[in-house]
Motif scaffolding. Sequence first.
Motif, PDB file in Angstrom:
ATOM      1  N   ALA A  18       0.790  -1.346  -0.156  1.00  0.00           N
ATOM      2  CA  ALA A  18       0.026   0.164  -0.056  1.00  0.00           C
ATOM      3  C   ALA A  18       0.729   1.243  -0.052  1.00  0.00           C
ATOM      4  CB  ALA A  18      -0.936  -0.131   1.146  1.00  0.00           C
ATOM      5  N   VAL A  19       2.083   1.126   0.053  1.00  0.00           N
ATOM      6  CA  VAL A  19       3.103   2.321   0.278  1.00  0.00           C
ATOM      7  C   VAL A  19       3.424   2.907  -1.210  1.00  0.00           C
ATOM      8  CG1 VAL A  19       5.380   3.127   0.906  1.00  0.00           C
ATOM      9  CG2 VAL A  19       4.292   1.511   1.969  1.00  0.00           C
ATOM     10  N   ALA A  20       2.844   4.183  -1.587  1.00  0.00           N
ATOM     11  CA  ALA A  20       2.988   4.745  -2.811  1.00  0.00           C
ATOM     12  C   ALA A  20       4.418   5.272  -2.977  1.00  0.00           C
ATOM     13  CB  ALA A  20       1.847   5.837  -2.891  1.00  0.00           C
ATOM     14  N   ALA A  21       4.927   5.779  -1.966  1.00  0.00           N
ATOM     15  CA  ALA A  21       6.396   6.614  -1.958  1.00  0.00           C
ATOM     16  C   ALA A  21       7.060   6.725  -0.737  1.00  0.00           C
ATOM     17  CB  ALA A  21       6.028   7.795  -2.675  1.00  0.00           C
ATOM     18  N   LEU A  22       8.095   6.546  -0.891  1.00  0.00           N
ATOM     19  CA  LEU A  22       8.803   7.342   0.606  1.00  0.00           C
ATOM     20  C   LEU A  22       9.511   8.671   0.118  1.00  0.00           C
ATOM     21  CD1 LEU A  22      11.702   4.198   0.840  1.00  0.00           C
ATOM     22  CD2 LEU A  22       9.362   4.565   1.703  1.00  0.00           C
ATOM     23  N   ALA A  23       9.459   9.421   1.058  1.00  0.00           N
ATOM     24  CA  ALA A  23       9.857  10.956   1.065  1.00  0.00           C
ATOM     25  C   ALA A  23      10.889  11.476   1.980  1.00  0.00           C
ATOM     26  CB  ALA A  23       8.640  11.597   0.998  1.00  0.00           C
ATOM     27  N   SER A  24      11.553  12.249   1.816  1.00  0.00           N
ATOM     28  CA  SER A  24      12.562  12.976   2.686  1.00  0.00           C
ATOM     29  C   SER A  24      12.908  14.402   2.001  1.00  0.00           C
ATOM     30  CB  SER A  24      13.738  12.030   2.850  1.00  0.00           C
ATOM     31  OG  SER A  24      14.545  12.473   4.313  1.00  0.00           O
ATOM     32  N   ILE A  25      13.989  14.733   2.993  1.00  0.00           N
ATOM     33  CA  ILE A  25      14.539  16.188   2.553  1.00  0.00           C
ATOM     34  C   ILE A  25      15.844  15.652   1.487  1.00  0.00           C
ATOM     35  CG2 ILE A  25      16.526  16.139   4.330  1.00  0.00           C
ATOM     36  CD1 ILE A  25      15.598  19.484   4.201  1.00  0.00           C
ATOM     37  N   ASP A  26      15.890  16.583   0.419  1.00  0.00           N
ATOM     38  CA  ASP A  26      17.153  16.479  -0.470  1.00  0.00           C
ATOM     39  C   ASP A  26      18.329  16.029  -0.176  1.00  0.00           C
ATOM     40  OD1 ASP A  26      17.607  18.913   0.100  1.00  0.00           O
ATOM     41  OD2 ASP A  26      17.405  19.989  -1.691  1.00  0.00           O
TER      42      ASP A  26
END
Length: 116
Positions: A18-26
């Motif tokens: 169900a995970v669509a994306a991982l996200a963080s700072i550049d």
Amino acid sequence: MEKAAFSCLKENDIYPEAVAALASIDVKKEEPGLLALSEKLGVPFKTFSSEELLSVQGEFTSSSFVSKTVGVDNVCERSAVKAAENHTGIHFIQRKRGAEGVTTALVLGDWRIRFE
């Protein structure tokens, strides 16, 4: 990284599929653990500048340490919301939580399947 992520999903009854994306700072764009987890889950790893994260509206769990380090008071919650910005009805499943040296947050955006 993987252990903390899968633990977070399990605690919140979220299937890895169900995970669509991982996200963080550049500044984390080359983080080996995040890149490997993104590949394992088969999802994009999205990164955002501190300016982009600061523009995200909402109430976030701030950290003076994170602010001094990367120029934004919260990365995990803000980047999760930013990554889901094309969805409506975004709400937190889990706010900022640290475990095993990894900080996580989960958001859910409303989605619909349309049959014709």
